[in-house]
Design a protein around this motif. Structure first.
Motif, PDB file in Angstrom:
ATOM      1  N   GLN A  77       0.835  -1.202   0.000  1.00  0.00           N
ATOM      2  CA  GLN A  77       0.000   0.000   0.000  1.00  0.00           C
ATOM      3  C   GLN A  77       0.873   1.257   0.000  1.00  0.00           C
ATOM      4  OE1 GLN A  77      -3.308   0.185  -0.410  1.00  0.00           O
ATOM      5  NE2 GLN A  77      -3.091   2.406  -0.455  1.00  0.00           N
ATOM      6  N   GLN A  78       1.903   1.251   0.848  1.00  0.00           N
ATOM      7  CA  GLN A  78       2.802   2.408   0.905  1.00  0.00           C
ATOM      8  C   GLN A  78       3.544   2.570  -0.422  1.00  0.00           C
ATOM      9  OE1 GLN A  78       4.979   1.101   4.375  1.00  0.00           O
ATOM     10  NE2 GLN A  78       4.148   2.777   5.604  1.00  0.00           N
ATOM     11  N   LYS A  79       3.947   1.445  -1.023  1.00  0.00           N
ATOM     12  CA  LYS A  79       4.673   1.494  -2.290  1.00  0.00           C
ATOM     13  C   LYS A  79       3.782   2.046  -3.395  1.00  0.00           C
ATOM     14  CE  LYS A  79       8.320  -1.264  -4.250  1.00  0.00           C
ATOM     15  NZ  LYS A  79       9.313  -0.365  -3.739  1.00  0.00           N
ATOM     16  N   ASN A  80       2.511   1.612  -3.413  1.00  0.00           N
ATOM     17  CA  ASN A  80       1.571   2.118  -4.415  1.00  0.00           C
ATOM     18  C   ASN A  80       1.315   3.609  -4.237  1.00  0.00           C
ATOM     19  OD1 ASN A  80       1.170  -0.261  -5.854  1.00  0.00           O
ATOM     20  ND2 ASN A  80      -0.460  -0.963  -4.485  1.00  0.00           N
ATOM     21  N   ASN A  81       1.203   4.053  -2.982  1.00  0.00           N
ATOM     22  CA  ASN A  81       1.024   5.488  -2.712  1.00  0.00           C
ATOM     23  C   ASN A  81       2.241   6.278  -3.177  1.00  0.00           C
ATOM     24  OD1 ASN A  81      -1.506   5.129  -1.630  1.00  0.00           O
ATOM     25  ND2 ASN A  81      -0.804   5.047   0.488  1.00  0.00           N
ATOM     26  N   SER A  82       3.429   5.721  -2.952  1.00  0.00           N
ATOM     27  CA  SER A  82       4.668   6.369  -3.386  1.00  0.00           C
ATOM     28  C   SER A  82       4.706   6.478  -4.914  1.00  0.00           C
ATOM     29  CB  SER A  82       5.872   5.570  -2.890  1.00  0.00           C
ATOM     30  OG  SER A  82       7.059   6.110  -3.413  1.00  0.00           O
ATOM     31  N   ASP A  83       4.291   5.396  -5.610  1.00  0.00           N
ATOM     32  CA  ASP A  83       4.247   5.408  -7.072  1.00  0.00           C
ATOM     33  C   ASP A  83       3.313   6.502  -7.576  1.00  0.00           C
ATOM     34  OD1 ASP A  83       5.914   3.248  -6.950  1.00  0.00           O
ATOM     35  OD2 ASP A  83       4.427   1.764  -7.574  1.00  0.00           O
ATOM     36  N   THR A  84       2.159   6.630  -6.922  1.00  0.00           N
ATOM     37  CA  THR A  84       1.178   7.645  -7.328  1.00  0.00           C
ATOM     38  C   THR A  84       1.752   9.049  -7.163  1.00  0.00           C
ATOM     39  OG1 THR A  84      -0.604   6.160  -6.632  1.00  0.00           O
ATOM     40  CG2 THR A  84      -1.195   8.450  -6.981  1.00  0.00           C
ATOM     41  N   LYS A  85       2.523   9.255  -6.103  1.00  0.00           N
ATOM     42  CA  LYS A  85       3.154  10.570  -5.882  1.00  0.00           C
ATOM     43  C   LYS A  85       4.157  10.885  -6.984  1.00  0.00           C
ATOM     44  CE  LYS A  85       2.545  10.551  -0.897  1.00  0.00           C
ATOM     45  NZ  LYS A  85       3.165  10.285   0.391  1.00  0.00           N
ATOM     46  N   TRP A  86       4.938   9.880  -7.420  1.00  0.00           N
ATOM     47  CA  TRP A  86       5.903  10.094  -8.505  1.00  0.00           C
ATOM     48  C   TRP A  86       5.178  10.455  -9.796  1.00  0.00           C
ATOM     49  CZ3 TRP A  86      10.547  11.238  -7.317  1.00  0.00           C
ATOM     50  CH2 TRP A  86      11.181  10.648  -6.227  1.00  0.00           C
ATOM     51  N   MET A  87       4.054   9.757 -10.044  1.00  0.00           N
ATOM     52  CA  MET A  87       3.262  10.047 -11.245  1.00  0.00           C
ATOM     53  C   MET A  87       2.753  11.490 -11.210  1.00  0.00           C
ATOM     54  SD  MET A  87       0.798   6.757 -11.758  1.00  0.00           S
ATOM     55  CE  MET A  87       1.130   5.357 -10.721  1.00  0.00           C
ATOM     56  N   GLY A  88       2.189  11.876 -10.069  1.00  0.00           N
ATOM     57  CA  GLY A  88       1.653  13.229  -9.920  1.00  0.00           C
ATOM     58  C   GLY A  88       2.723  14.290 -10.074  1.00  0.00           C
ATOM     59  N   ALA A  89       3.893  14.018  -9.489  1.00  0.00           N
ATOM     60  CA  ALA A  89       5.007  14.972  -9.590  1.00  0.00           C
ATOM     61  C   ALA A  89       5.461  15.111 -11.037  1.00  0.00           C
ATOM     62  CB  ALA A  89       6.165  14.528  -8.702  1.00  0.00           C
ATOM     63  N   GLY A  90       5.498  13.997 -11.765  1.00  0.00           N
ATOM     64  CA  GLY A  90       5.891  14.042 -13.175  1.00  0.00           C
ATOM     65  C   GLY A  90       4.909  14.844 -14.009  1.00  0.00           C
ATOM     66  N   LEU A  91       3.622  14.631 -13.770  1.00  0.00           N
ATOM     67  CA  LEU A  91       2.594  15.365 -14.506  1.00  0.00           C
ATOM     68  C   LEU A  91       2.656  16.856 -14.182  1.00  0.00           C
ATOM     69  CD1 LEU A  91       0.205  15.133 -16.450  1.00  0.00           C
ATOM     70  CD2 LEU A  91      -1.277  14.786 -14.478  1.00  0.00           C
ATOM     71  N   PHE A  92       2.885  17.182 -12.910  1.00  0.00           N
ATOM     72  CA  PHE A  92       2.976  18.585 -12.498  1.00  0.00           C
ATOM     73  C   PHE A  92       4.187  19.265 -13.151  1.00  0.00           C
ATOM     74  CE2 PHE A  92       4.347  21.913  -9.447  1.00  0.00           C
ATOM     75  CZ  PHE A  92       3.239  22.742  -9.560  1.00  0.00           C
ATOM     76  N   ALA A  93       5.323  18.564 -13.201  1.00  0.00           N
ATOM     77  CA  ALA A  93       6.525  19.126 -13.844  1.00  0.00           C
ATOM     78  C   ALA A  93       6.275  19.354 -15.328  1.00  0.00           C
ATOM     79  CB  ALA A  93       7.720  18.198 -13.626  1.00  0.00           C
ATOM     80  N   ALA A  94       5.570  18.424 -15.981  1.00  0.00           N
ATOM     81  CA  ALA A  94       5.249  18.591 -17.404  1.00  0.00           C
ATOM     82  C   ALA A  94       4.339  19.797 -17.602  1.00  0.00           C
ATOM     83  CB  ALA A  94       4.576  17.334 -17.943  1.00  0.00           C
ATOM     84  N   PHE A  95       3.383  19.973 -16.698  1.00  0.00           N
ATOM     85  CA  PHE A  95       2.477  21.120 -16.784  1.00  0.00           C
ATOM     86  C   PHE A  95       3.260  22.428 -16.643  1.00  0.00           C
ATOM     87  CE2 PHE A  95      -0.266  24.267 -14.673  1.00  0.00           C
ATOM     88  CZ  PHE A  95      -1.199  24.441 -15.694  1.00  0.00           C
ATOM     89  N   LEU A  96       4.185  22.468 -15.675  1.00  0.00           N
ATOM     90  CA  LEU A  96       5.014  23.669 -15.505  1.00  0.00           C
ATOM     91  C   LEU A  96       5.851  23.941 -16.750  1.00  0.00           C
ATOM     92  CD1 LEU A  96       6.380  23.506 -11.833  1.00  0.00           C
ATOM     93  CD2 LEU A  96       4.684  25.080 -12.765  1.00  0.00           C
ATOM     94  N   ALA A  97       6.404  22.871 -17.328  1.00  0.00           N
ATOM     95  CA  ALA A  97       7.259  23.025 -18.514  1.00  0.00           C
ATOM     96  C   ALA A  97       6.479  23.584 -19.697  1.00  0.00           C
ATOM     97  CB  ALA A  97       7.885  21.682 -18.887  1.00  0.00           C
ATOM     98  N   SER A  98       5.186  23.282 -19.766  1.00  0.00           N
ATOM     99  CA  SER A  98       4.391  23.737 -20.908  1.00  0.00           C
ATOM    100  C   SER A  98       3.567  24.983 -20.600  1.00  0.00           C
ATOM    101  CB  SER A  98       3.467  22.611 -21.376  1.00  0.00           C
ATOM    102  OG  SER A  98       2.553  22.293 -20.359  1.00  0.00           O
ATOM    103  N   LEU A  99       3.632  25.482 -19.375  1.00  0.00           N
ATOM    104  CA  LEU A  99       2.794  26.607 -18.960  1.00  0.00           C
ATOM    105  C   LEU A  99       3.022  27.859 -19.805  1.00  0.00           C
ATOM    106  CD1 LEU A  99       0.620  27.184 -16.878  1.00  0.00           C
ATOM    107  CD2 LEU A  99       2.382  27.960 -15.307  1.00  0.00           C
ATOM    108  N   CYS A 100       4.283  28.123 -20.173  1.00  0.00           N
ATOM    109  CA  CYS A 100       4.572  29.318 -20.977  1.00  0.00           C
ATOM    110  C   CYS A 100       3.972  29.195 -22.374  1.00  0.00           C
ATOM    111  CB  CYS A 100       6.073  29.566 -21.060  1.00  0.00           C
ATOM    112  SG  CYS A 100       7.018  28.203 -21.769  1.00  0.00           S
ATOM    113  N   CYS A 101       3.722  27.958 -22.820  1.00  0.00           N
ATOM    114  CA  CYS A 101       3.155  27.745 -24.157  1.00  0.00           C
ATOM    115  C   CYS A 101       1.643  27.571 -24.123  1.00  0.00           C
ATOM    116  CB  CYS A 101       3.788  26.500 -24.784  1.00  0.00           C
ATOM    117  SG  CYS A 101       5.586  26.567 -24.813  1.00  0.00           S
TER     118      CYS A 101
END
Length: 200
Positions: free
Chosen positions: A4-28
């Protein structure tokens, strides 16, 4: 760490990746979103992010890559022989969706012009002596979305025959009918988008 903890950790990595992609494309994304919302004056709001875009893209790739590594590496716990059913948010299917979304966000500058309306091509006869071409220095353009915003703003002015913009050179070239409009009107239309025409 249990499953359960490992799955929660995986979800956090996914969310962080999506957020970084959003920031990278925000200027566009901002110029297109501003245009679609009818508030083009904020089009250049996040243009300051553009110099950080390569770093944000790198962070996105690392985060999503690490999420895939975590998801694909074999899990073996000698104390537990049970199979746990993770929720959809913690599956490879959801990670695949996140990966596609991040790829779409990172590639946004290359297809952003599709969101702007196509200018109606009309045949207009103008005396050659009435045609004026100007080149304007534009501050704040960082991608093709910015180009499309500037081009659309200039083209919307009555009397403009052709307009083009390049974020590489930070310039816009506008051809217009002097009897119908002037440099000041075109400049004002572009300035309304939030990008700034540098007057020499």
């Amino acid at each position: 760490m249990n499953d359960q903890q490992k799955n929660n950790s995986d979800t956090k990595w996914m969310g962080a990746g999506l957020f970084a992609a959003f920031l990278a494309s925000l200027c566009c994304v901002t110029p297109v979103a501003a245009f679609l919302a009818g508030i083009s004056g904020v089009a250049s709001t996040f243009s300051w992010i553009e110099p950080f875009r390569p770093f944000l893209i790198g962070i996105t790739v690392l985060l999503v890559g690490f999420a895939w590594y975590q998801k694909l590496k074999p899990r073996w716990d000698p104390e537990c022989a049970c199979e746990e059913n993770p929720s959809f948010w913690q599956t490879k299917g959801f990670l695949s969706i996140i990966t596609v979304l991040t790829a779409l966000l990172l590639a946004f500058p290359y297809y952003s012009e599709a969101f702007f309306p196509k200018q109606n091509q009309q045949v207009v006869y103008v005396q050659k002596s009435q045609v004026q071409t100007i080149t304007l220095d534009i501050e704040g353009m960082t991608c093709t979305g910015c180009e499309a915003t500037v081009k659309n703003a200039a083209s919307s002015v009555d009397g403009v025959l052709e307009a083009d913009a390049s974020y590489d050179t930070r310039k816009a070239t506008v051809k217009y009918d002097k009897s119908k409009t002037n440099r000041e009107t075109i400049t004002a239309a572009i300035n309304k988008t939030g990008f700034t025409v540098n007057e020499k």
